[in-house]
Every structure is written in structure tokens, then in C-alpha cells.
Design an enzyme around this catalytic site. Sequence first.
Site, PDB file in Angstrom:
ATOM      1  N   ASP A 213      -3.991  35.263  35.828  1.00  0.00           N
ATOM      2  CA  ASP A 213      -5.299  34.662  36.089  1.00  0.00           C
ATOM      3  C   ASP A 213      -6.232  34.795  34.886  1.00  0.00           C
ATOM      4  O   ASP A 213      -7.317  35.355  34.968  1.00  0.00           O
ATOM      5  CB  ASP A 213      -5.925  35.324  37.329  1.00  0.00           C
ATOM      6  CG  ASP A 213      -7.195  34.611  37.773  1.00  0.00           C
ATOM      7  OD1 ASP A 213      -7.303  33.392  37.543  1.00  0.00           O
ATOM      8  OD2 ASP A 213      -8.079  35.286  38.342  1.00  0.00           O
ATOM      9  N   GLU A 452       0.929  44.075  38.087  1.00  0.00           N
ATOM     10  CA  GLU A 452       1.224  43.351  39.326  1.00  0.00           C
ATOM     11  C   GLU A 452       2.529  42.559  39.269  1.00  0.00           C
ATOM     12  O   GLU A 452       2.567  41.373  39.586  1.00  0.00           O
ATOM     13  CB  GLU A 452       0.064  42.424  39.699  1.00  0.00           C
ATOM     14  CG  GLU A 452      -1.226  43.167  40.018  1.00  0.00           C
ATOM     15  CD  GLU A 452      -2.352  42.223  40.462  1.00  0.00           C
ATOM     16  OE1 GLU A 452      -2.144  40.988  40.442  1.00  0.00           O
ATOM     17  OE2 GLU A 452      -3.426  42.723  40.829  1.00  0.00           O
ATOM     18  N   TYR A 505      -8.195  44.101  46.699  1.00  0.00           N
ATOM     19  CA  TYR A 505      -9.421  43.311  46.815  1.00  0.00           C
ATOM     20  C   TYR A 505      -9.743  43.082  48.286  1.00  0.00           C
ATOM     21  O   TYR A 505      -9.745  41.951  48.776  1.00  0.00           O
ATOM     22  CB  TYR A 505      -9.256  41.978  46.070  1.00  0.00           C
ATOM     23  CG  TYR A 505      -9.176  42.148  44.576  1.00  0.00           C
ATOM     24  CD1 TYR A 505     -10.323  42.152  43.799  1.00  0.00           C
ATOM     25  CD2 TYR A 505      -7.947  42.327  43.935  1.00  0.00           C
ATOM     26  CE1 TYR A 505     -10.263  42.317  42.426  1.00  0.00           C
ATOM     27  CE2 TYR A 505      -7.865  42.500  42.565  1.00  0.00           C
ATOM     28  CZ  TYR A 505      -9.030  42.489  41.812  1.00  0.00           C
ATOM     29  OH  TYR A 505      -8.964  42.660  40.453  1.00  0.00           O
ATOM     30  N   GLU A 541      -7.963  48.217  39.870  1.00  0.00           N
ATOM     31  CA  GLU A 541      -8.756  46.995  39.992  1.00  0.00           C
ATOM     32  C   GLU A 541      -9.397  46.957  41.365  1.00  0.00           C
ATOM     33  O   GLU A 541      -8.769  47.330  42.364  1.00  0.00           O
ATOM     34  CB  GLU A 541      -7.919  45.724  39.811  1.00  0.00           C
ATOM     35  CG  GLU A 541      -7.420  45.459  38.407  1.00  0.00           C
ATOM     36  CD  GLU A 541      -6.654  44.131  38.318  1.00  0.00           C
ATOM     37  OE1 GLU A 541      -6.901  43.226  39.160  1.00  0.00           O
ATOM     38  OE2 GLU A 541      -5.811  43.998  37.414  1.00  0.00           O
TER      39      GLU A 541
END
Length: 647
Positions: A213, A452, A505, A541
Site C-alpha cells: 500500500d 505482513e 487496525y 502498526e
Amino acid sequence: MRVSMVSVPGRVGVLGALCVSAMMSAVCALSGGMLFPRESPSREVKELSGLWGFRADKSPSRNLGFERAWYKRRLAETGPVIDMPVPASYNDITQDHSLRDFIGWVWYEREVVVPARWLSDEGTRVVIRVGSAHYYSVVWVNGVKVTEHAGGHLPFEAEIGALLRKDPTSPCRITIAVNNTLTLETLPPGTIQRFDDHTKYPDDFFVQNYSFDFFNYAGIHRPVLLYTTPKAYVDDITAVTDFSDNTGFVDYKVSVQGATTATLKVTLQDRDGHCVASSTELSGVLKVVDVNLWWPYLMHENPGYLYSLEVRLMAPNEDVYTLPVGIRSVKVTSTQFLINNKPFYFHGVNKHEDADIRGKGLDWPLIVKDFNLLKWLGANSFRTSHYPYAEEIMQMCDRHGIVVIDECPGVGIKDIRSFGNASLTHHLVVMDELVRRDKNHPSVVMWSVANEPAAEMPPADLYFKTLIKHTKALDPTRPVTYITDSNYARDKGAPYVDVICVNSYFSWYHDQGHLEVIPIQLNTQFENWYGKYQKPIIQSEYGADAVPGLHSDPPMMFTEEYQKAVLKNYHDVFDQKRKLYVVGELIWNFADFMTSQGITRVVGNKKGIFTRQRQPKAAALFLRERYWSLANQTGILPTWTKYPCSL
């Protein structure tokens, strides 16, 4: 553009997206060291930053430049050439939409006047060094290929003195071809997708797909240098440090090239230039009495203390190289991360090398601004998400005491075909290059081998077992991790890492808008990971997008209030768990950054606590108060105000 085979002298590729497995025979063996070029009484450095000639090969095959050997003559003689700054990504420099999203070969050229004294002395080596170019590069000097390199974030170099001396009166014409195509075997990986339906797409239409991303910026991103050394020279230095009580130890090893025997003088000097230890051996242990340790920012009133290790090679032509050395230790227990035997808590950020116009190009004003913001924020650390950052940034971290988790470009490894032998071979080479470059930075306290990955796939077990074991063999003194977002029970690589780094997240990518789930789900996450692996955990994160200036009360997604509320809910759990086994929190992200275009991204990712132009959102002020509070809770600092107004 139709995907077609491209012939590169000595290599074969797909659309210039070269089969890395075929390349590995040329690039896998590391020869010699990769010391950062520094001027000394025996060495000179000539930086080639500025305007270069530039041409994109927009032929359907992307192979015209090789077919017509553009490197054999001035680039302007091959067709239209434009100005292109180096270092910089080429994507955002022009108004040409096709260049912004260009995939394939681009060509750079620069003519350089080489000092006559460099060429008149046969005992002087002349080396060309490229700080980084994304992704695959081939370099010619005066039409002769001197080197090639796979990978977009690490330096490569070649000796060119003998070539230049063949015609010392002619300018040195440097040609660099760079290809940004990603395949399943590159790092990061990607795929080329063709669209052959002529009722919907033009002829030869294709796109580059990838699973990370951030925007796939391309070009020559870091400085190109010419530098000199004597014929017999210091090729590499390794310095491993430790201490006991008030005595520091520097276990050093020097590699010399160009001489069958070597006489050395090794001197360790303090910040004031006083000699504190010396030796005449190629390797040994220097003992420093009343040592000044290298401490992280906000952990000590004198952070980032550096000694200077001067290596003087006594040969017919003396060579001198000075390496900054910070004396410190790093250890990991089941619940703590220790620097100099003191518990260290990461309160920091994730970053990107990313900015308006220059993309990923090295830019000193931006670097200095970012470090001022980091210190203003009270951040003591960052992760080089998701690739190695410029050496100049690492040197700044050493001097300022900013702790670094040093990450390789192993991001977006989602396809099972990217766990094959060719991919692993290349990944091992990248870690070789990264450790070779950054092994002596005291700021680097941990290696990260991936971000990831699809770590639940069966091939991931052997892949990461091999990769992590290899990295630990390269550097036994630092812990190794990778960044996971997998299910804790099925993660194949977690058993092999030293620290668990988890991305999550909550209330963003799922349970959108429901802030109340964060404490429950985050607590469960920590309990599951620690319960299974009994290793310290970093929240590597977390965060939420916030469009600057967008407000809502009660908080709604994409507003500054929602971003701040997400952080607050995470922090409440951090404060419970950091007393047990959580050893760090790294916000995603330091600043907004560019991504590929898509319906979930409005001109990039907006999870930054600063805008892309480095202006603070509400979350930056909120996080600043927390980070200074955490710093003052360590009990190591002298008495401070709540936090300083300026730094």
C-alpha cells in the site's frame, strides 16, 4: 503495451521485468565490503547529483534501448531527451501522465569531468557508486557495462579506473538503465496483467499489480558518486560493541584489499578527538575505560554518543578510513527489550521515504525537517517501513539517538509462488546486502525480514525458518523479527523470531466506526500472542485515516477526531500491557504518503499524524503529549518540564 521478452546483454527478462532467478548467478555472491564513501587524506568523493539526461523507452517491447544500444552513444543522439533531477523519482516530475505510471526501462545519462590526478596515478582506484535505483539497474561507462544490480533500496558499485584510463582526455559518460517492473520473484513482488479485449482496451495494454500500500516510485533515488581509494585500501570494517561496568569493548575486524600483507594502526577517539584505545592488528578488542555509552534519545541526557574508529593502512600509499562507533548492547528477554541492560520501550513511528514531487528521492531539507518533528513529537524510534532507508538517514539516527528497526523490502509477499526457491535465494541476498551496509549503526537494534507476508501458507514455515536463521548467522548480536498480521495460532514464522511485531487496525478495516471493540480485541490479541509464544510484543502498526481539516463530533471515520479516538483506545490497553510484556508502540503513520490509485485511497494514504507536507493533525499533538509522558516515566531523564516547547 504487450508483455514481451526483452534481451538484456547477459540477461533475459519479461518486459524488462527480468527473471530474477536467471539474474541471481550474477548478483548473489557479495564481493567485499560496502563502506559509506567518506573523504579522508587518502580518499576523495565527487557527488553527481543534479540534472541528468533522461529518456523512457516507450516502445511496445520496452526493449528498443537495448536493441539499438543506446548506451554506446550520447543519449541525445538516440531520440528526445529531457532533464531529470538525480536523486528523485521520475514519476511526479513532469506533466506526462504516461510517465507517472510508466513500467519498464528508463535511461539516464550524465557526462562527468574526472579530475586528472585521479587518472594520472595508476595507484588510485576510481569507483562509481549508486546509492539506490528502483528496481533493476544496468550501468555503463563510455559504452562499457560495468555492473548491474537487482533491488531498489541498497547501494551497488564498480571500479572504473582502468576503463577511464583507456582514454583519459575524454569525458566520463555514465549511462544507467533502470527498470521498475516487479515479478513474483522480486522484493517487493508483483505481477504484470495483460488486457487483450480490444473492445475495452487499447493495443498492448497492461498494468503492474502489487499487494503493498504505497506507490511504486521509480528512478535513481539516492546519490550517484565517484570516489577514490589507494590501490591497497581498507575494504570493510565490522565493529561489535559491549560493556561491563564502566568499561566498553569494541570487537573490530578490518578487511584489506590490494595488499598481500597489511600494517595497520587502529585508533579509537572520543568525541573530543582524544585517543582512548589503539591497536596494530587486523582484528581485536579495544577496551574503553570510563566509557560513554550510546543511549537512545530521551533515555539519557547525552544520547547518541559516538566514538571515531580510525583505521590507517600503512602501505606504499597510505589509506585512512574513519568509522563512527556507538558502544551499546542489545538483549531480549521473554518480557523486555534491553538497551545497555535497561528496559527500552519503543514509542515511535513508522515512516516512508515519500514526499511531494521528489517521491522517494533523497532530500536533505525533508530529512532534517522529519528529524526535528520526531524529536518534537518525543519519538525515540522508527521502523524503516517497508524497505531500507538511505544511509544518510541511518547516520542521522546514530547521531541523534533514534532507535531503528531496520526492515528489508519483503513487503507484499502474498502469492504462494513468491515462497519458491528463486524468491528465497533473492531474499537471502537482500539480507546479505542490508546487514553488510547497516551492521555498524548503533541505532539499528533489530532486523525485520518482512512485512505482513502470507505467513499462514505452508511454504512460509521453511521460508522464514531459513531466512531468519540466515540473518542471525550474519549478525548474532541483534534480534530478528518480521511484522505479522496473521492469525496467532497459524503464523508459520512466529516461532523463529525474537520479538513478536503485530499490526492491527481494529475499528478501521473491520467493525468500522465501532470504537468500543478496540479494548476487547486488542487485549485478546496480546493475550493470544504472548500466551502462545512467550516473547515480548511490539504493536508495530495501528491507526486510522484522517483527512486534514475534516471534523465530526461524535467522531466519524476519516475525521481528525476519529483518528485521535482510535489512538486513545489503543493507548489505554498499551498502558496495561506495557507493564507486562508489550515493549513498544509504533503509530502508522508518521506522515500521509502516496499510494496507487483506488477507491479506498483519496490521493494517497491519510493515516499520517502529519500531512504529506509535514503539518500536524490533531493526532500529532495528542501523541506528542503521550510520548513525552512516557519518556518522563522512565526515571532515567533529569527533571524536565512536561515536554519542551522547542528542540
